[in-house]
Structure formats: C-alpha cells, structure tokens
Design an enzyme around this catalytic site. Structure first.
Site, mmCIF file in Angstrom:
data_model
loop_
_atom_site.group_PDB
_atom_site.id
_atom_site.type_symbol
_atom_site.label_atom_id
_atom_site.label_comp_id
_atom_site.label_asym_id
_atom_site.label_seq_id
_atom_site.Cartn_x
_atom_site.Cartn_y
_atom_site.Cartn_z
ATOM 1 N N GLY A 47 0.849 -1.196 0.000
ATOM 2 C CA GLY A 47 0.000 0.000 0.000
ATOM 3 C C GLY A 47 0.880 1.240 0.000
ATOM 4 N N GLY A 51 -0.874 8.437 0.789
ATOM 5 C CA GLY A 51 -1.136 8.562 2.219
ATOM 6 C C GLY A 51 0.002 8.052 3.080
ATOM 7 N N TYR A 52 -0.358 7.245 4.078
ATOM 8 C CA TYR A 52 0.628 6.770 5.040
ATOM 9 C C TYR A 52 1.663 5.828 4.421
ATOM 10 C CZ TYR A 52 -1.282 8.989 9.172
ATOM 11 O OH TYR A 52 -1.641 9.922 10.104
ATOM 12 N N PHE A 73 -2.113 -0.475 -5.952
ATOM 13 C CA PHE A 73 -3.209 -0.873 -6.826
ATOM 14 C C PHE A 73 -3.643 0.397 -7.542
ATOM 15 C CE2 PHE A 73 -7.568 -2.908 -7.228
ATOM 16 C CZ PHE A 73 -7.114 -3.938 -8.020
ATOM 17 N N ASP A 110 -3.000 -6.635 -7.140
ATOM 18 C CA ASP A 110 -3.863 -6.821 -5.981
ATOM 19 C C ASP A 110 -3.090 -7.508 -4.857
ATOM 20 O OD1 ASP A 110 -5.817 -7.279 -4.161
ATOM 21 O OD2 ASP A 110 -6.998 -8.644 -5.421
ATOM 22 N N ALA A 111 -2.780 -6.741 -3.822
ATOM 23 C CA ALA A 111 -1.967 -7.259 -2.710
ATOM 24 C C ALA A 111 -2.591 -8.491 -2.057
ATOM 25 C CB ALA A 111 -1.775 -6.170 -1.663
ATOM 26 N N ALA A 139 -5.439 0.212 2.431
ATOM 27 C CA ALA A 139 -6.793 0.676 2.732
ATOM 28 C C ALA A 139 -7.594 0.336 1.487
ATOM 29 C CB ALA A 139 -6.810 2.165 3.009
ATOM 30 N N TYR A 232 -16.229 4.587 13.998
ATOM 31 C CA TYR A 232 -14.876 4.071 13.767
ATOM 32 C C TYR A 232 -14.467 2.992 14.789
ATOM 33 C CZ TYR A 232 -10.467 3.661 11.494
ATOM 34 O OH TYR A 232 -9.422 3.126 10.783
HETATM 35 P P1 NAD Z 1 -4.724 5.628 1.161
HETATM 36 O O1 NAD Z 1 -6.050 5.461 0.536
HETATM 37 O O2 NAD Z 1 -4.062 6.951 1.085
HETATM 38 O O3 NAD Z 1 -3.696 4.540 0.559
HETATM 39 C C1 NAD Z 1 -4.052 3.204 0.402
HETATM 40 C C2 NAD Z 1 -2.955 2.446 -0.321
HETATM 41 O O4 NAD Z 1 -3.381 1.084 -0.484
HETATM 42 C C3 NAD Z 1 -2.642 2.949 -1.728
HETATM 43 O O5 NAD Z 1 -1.249 2.884 -1.963
HETATM 44 C C4 NAD Z 1 -3.349 1.943 -2.644
HETATM 45 O O6 NAD Z 1 -2.747 1.796 -3.923
HETATM 46 C C5 NAD Z 1 -3.186 0.688 -1.838
HETATM 47 N N1 NAD Z 1 -4.166 -0.354 -2.160
HETATM 48 C C6 NAD Z 1 -5.510 -0.328 -2.011
HETATM 49 N N2 NAD Z 1 -6.046 -1.498 -2.379
HETATM 50 C C7 NAD Z 1 -5.022 -2.298 -2.754
HETATM 51 C C8 NAD Z 1 -4.922 -3.629 -3.225
HETATM 52 N N3 NAD Z 1 -5.996 -4.408 -3.378
HETATM 53 N N4 NAD Z 1 -3.689 -4.100 -3.549
HETATM 54 C C9 NAD Z 1 -2.573 -3.331 -3.405
HETATM 55 N N5 NAD Z 1 -2.606 -2.079 -2.935
HETATM 56 C C10 NAD Z 1 -3.812 -1.564 -2.625
HETATM 57 O O7 NAD Z 1 -4.901 5.149 2.675
HETATM 58 P P2 NAD Z 1 -4.314 5.683 4.062
HETATM 59 O O8 NAD Z 1 -5.303 6.621 4.649
HETATM 60 O O9 NAD Z 1 -2.907 6.060 3.944
HETATM 61 O O10 NAD Z 1 -4.441 4.342 4.918
HETATM 62 C C11 NAD Z 1 -3.383 3.423 5.084
HETATM 63 C C12 NAD Z 1 -3.545 2.750 6.437
HETATM 64 O O11 NAD Z 1 -3.441 3.743 7.452
HETATM 65 C C13 NAD Z 1 -4.914 2.079 6.607
HETATM 66 O O12 NAD Z 1 -4.744 0.905 7.348
HETATM 67 C C14 NAD Z 1 -5.671 3.105 7.440
HETATM 68 O O13 NAD Z 1 -6.719 2.535 8.183
HETATM 69 C C15 NAD Z 1 -4.559 3.629 8.317
HETATM 70 N N6 NAD Z 1 -4.825 4.925 8.972
HETATM 71 C C16 NAD Z 1 -5.307 5.978 8.259
HETATM 72 C C17 NAD Z 1 -5.596 7.176 8.921
HETATM 73 C C18 NAD Z 1 -6.149 8.371 8.193
HETATM 74 O O14 NAD Z 1 -6.668 9.272 8.857
HETATM 75 N N7 NAD Z 1 -6.043 8.429 6.895
HETATM 76 C C19 NAD Z 1 -5.360 7.281 10.312
HETATM 77 C C20 NAD Z 1 -4.825 6.205 10.985
HETATM 78 C C21 NAD Z 1 -4.570 5.015 10.319
#
Ligand code: NAD
Length: 380
Positions: A47, A51-52, A73, A110-111, A139, A232
C-alpha cells in the site's frame, strides 16, 4: 493535455502528474532535512502509493537509505484519461530514488492475491535476498478470495447513530445517520481490513525464505475520539482494526517485531470516505494548527521511524505505538469537543479549518500545489 480536478463528493477522478511529483519531492526534502535514521535496510511496503504508505516509503528510503519494494493498486494514464495519483506518486518516487542511488521497485497489483505475493517473492529473491521490514498500509474497499468477494462497510455495530457531518458535495454541515452492519457485513469488513492478509504475507515471505527472522512488521490503525467511536473504533472498521491488533500479537509470538501503529486522523482518499470523520478532521486541523502541533503523513511517518531508529517506540500500556499522541492530548480533544458541540451551519466556516481540509484533499490528486502551472499541457 491540460488536467483539471473533477471532484465527485469524496473522490477526484483526475490527477495531476506534475503536482504529484512536486509533492513527492517536498516529502523527500522534509525527510532529508530531519537527518539520518537507522534500523531498516530492505523494506516491503504494502500500500505504498499514497497517504501513510507513501510517506512510509519515503521515510525509509530517505531517512534510513533503505531499499524499498512497494505494492500498490493504481492505474496508468491512457489516451485522455489521467492515471491515478498513486501511479504518478510512485513514478516520481522511483525517479528520485534512482537519481539518488536508492533501490526502488513497485508491483502494481492486488496485494490480496497469491500472484502478487509470488511476484514480490521472486523480486526479493533476485534483487534483495531477504527483507528486514514489512509495512502493511493497505486501505481497500474489497478483497477477493477465490471466487468470493468480501466488501468492507463503514457502519456501526449495534444501533443507528446520527451526528453532524460535512456534506462534501455542497460543503455544508449536515447530519449523517449510520445504520448498523449485519454480522455478515462485519465479518466481510474484518476479512478486508483485518489482519488475515497481513499474516498471509508474513507467512508467505517466511516460507519462501525471503524474510529475516526478527523482521520488523507494522500495520496502521486508528482509534480517535469518542465522537467518532460509533462509526470508527466501535464500528465495523474498528472490529477489523481490533483483528489487526490481535494479528500483531500473533506475529510477535512467531518471533517478529510486530506492532500496530495508531496514527493521526488525516485527509487521505480512504478517510474522506468515512461519514462524520471529515468534519472531525477539519476541526482537529484548526485546533492542532493553532497549537502548532499539526502534522501530515510525512511528519507522522518520519517521527515513527525516528522512534524505531532510537529504539524508544513510545508504546502504550497495551503495546501499541501511539503516533496519535498529539491528536489525543486532553487539551486538544477538549477544544475539539467544545467546537463540535457548538457547531452549526452558520459558524461552520469560522470554527473549522475546512479550507485546510480541501487544500489537503486537492493535494491528494496533485492539485493546488504552489509552483505548478495548471494551465500548461502535461503528458498524462
Ligand atoms: P490511502 O487510501 O491513502 O492509501 C491506500 C494504499 O493502499 C494505496 O497505496 C493503494 O494503492 C493501496 N491499495 C488499495 N487497495 C489495494 C490492493 N488491493 N492491492 C494493493 N494495494 C492496494 O490510505 P491511508 O489513509 O494512507 O491508509 C493506510 C492505512 O493507514 C490504513 O490501514 C488506514 O486505516 C490507516 N490509517 C489511516 C488514517 C487516516 O486518517 N487516513 C489514520 C490512521 C490510520
């Protein structure tokens, strides 16, 4: 072509390659400015494109000089359709990494699938030997296992919950009512966002002998304030996150340095889809910016790996890494709660950082970035 944002509610269907590139560069500069860290040499980031996950990859590569292998993805641009921002972010990251002599390869697939795991294993065998860190930052809304497709839902787990929210289509405060999920929906959400696939990854890597024995592995989670608990922490997604935490304990028993890191609430493509949370975020941004403690994904992840580097993880009593420490400070949460309770349609704009929310939202897709000429033709 000239690329413009096309926003539909909480999603933007276009992305700007130059804007994405600029933001990746800015994150790299930030990490470099914070100095060298140590602890990870070869990492797999699942992923990795937004984002993170993207901030993780940049922090590992530019903080620790780690070789990074990523899974995303995303979609490439074609004809007059732009690619996804994750695609452009990754192309930009790979370009900068190559110029700086850092190993970076990415699998777009697809991871959750066995094929993706096999492809990654082959690359590790060929290029890296073994990895010493696996960061799980997926995510996703769905997961296919064989013929079955599981879909995650963002619902409560007991009763209907009504509270304030932002109607992102019209930029006004409104009310959201969230229905309880069925048992089947909760199970599906746990299948998608829980720890099963994280453990599958670790087991597959171990079986193929491409994972160091005491590897570091971290998955990301969220807790948040009482206002968002029904949707949540105590909601269907919260059940999945509880499963993720249990998985971290299982992985620790298998000998890994396995953790969940509870991160701060931030605008990302995933969080924008959750009802009520965007309104909370826009208030949180205002309060934390006023206190001078606001952080974005890159500040959070650089700080996380600085903790890893120092060996002082700052674990809570349950053994979780708390990167939400500044968000959850009582003085921050008290102010957020006060604003939340007094919020209505009239004072919404002055009581929240809704402009900051939208700035971050547009930036997710490479728009609104200083220094980018948005009237220029770009190759998509
Ligand atoms: P995001 O949507 O910014 O990024 C998601 C990533 O997952 C992307 O790189 C995407 O390409 C990848 N992805 C999605 N489906 C996929 C698949 N089937 N195969 C391969 N890659 C795939 O998400 P985010 O907000 O950075 O979230 C990442 C993690 O951080 C999650 O577990 C989320 O719950 C957690 N988190 C998010 C927040 C927030 O406020 N955004 C806060 C705390 C924790």
């Amino acid at each position: 072509m000239v690329v413009e944002p096309k926003v539909r509610g909480f999603i933007c269907t276009t992305a700007h390659p130059v804007g994405c590139d600029m933001l990746v560069k800015r994150q790299i500069e930030y990490v470099k400015s914070k100095g060298e860290l140590k602890g990870v040499k070869k990492a797999l980031v699942i992923g990795c494109s937004m984002g993170y996950g993207l901030a993780t990859r940049i922090s590992l590569a530019y903080g620790m000089k780690a070789a990074t292998l990523g899974v995303m993805f995303d979609k490439e641009g074609s004809g007059n359709k732009t690619g996804t921002s994750g695609w452009y972010n990754t192309k930009a990251f790979e370009k900068y990494a190559a110029a700086d002599g850092l190993y970076a390869k990415t699998v777009n697939g697809d991871a959750y699938s066995d094929e993706c795991k096999k492809e990654i294993i082959e690359i590790i065998k060929k290029d890296l030997g073994k990895v010493d860190a696996v960061i799980y930052s997926l995510a996703a809304p769905r997961r296919q296992v064989g013929e079955t497709v599981y879909k995650s839902v963002l619902k409560t787990t007991d009763k209907t919950y009504t509270n304030k929210t932002i109607d992102l289509r019209n930029n006004v405060v409104s009310e959201a009512t969230i229905e309880p999920a069925t048992e089947e929906e909760i199970e599906a959400t746990v299948k998608v966002m829980g720890g099963e696939d994280w453990e599958d990854w670790i087991d597959a890597l171990k079986e193929a002998d491409v994972l160091e024995d005491n590897a570091l592995t971290i998955a990301y989670s969220y807790i948040g304030p009482k206002i968002t608990y029904p949707i949540y922490y105590e909601g269907s997604i919260g059940r999945a996150k509880a499963h993720l935490f249990e998985t971290s304990k299982k992985l620790s028993q298998k000998g890994y340095r396995a953790y969940i890191s509870v991160n701060k609430a931030l605008v990302t493509q995933s969080s924008a889809a959750i009802p009520i949370v965007p309104l909370y975020i826009s208030i949180l941004y205002k309060v934390m910016k006023e206190h001078g403690t606001h952080e974005g994904c890159i500040e959070q992840m650089q700080r996380l790996f600085a903790r890893i580097s120092s060996g002082d993880l700052g674990l809570d009593s349950e053994g979780r890494i708390r990167m939400d420490d500044l968000e959850m400070k009582p003085e921050i949460q008290d102010e957020v709660k006060k604003i939340w309770d007094s919020l209505d349609g009239d004072n919404f704009k002055s009581c929240t950082d809704i402009d900051g929310y939208w700035k971050d939202f547009y930036e997710l897709f490479g728009f609104g970035v200083d220094g980018v000429d948005y009237s220029a033709d770009v190759e998509v």
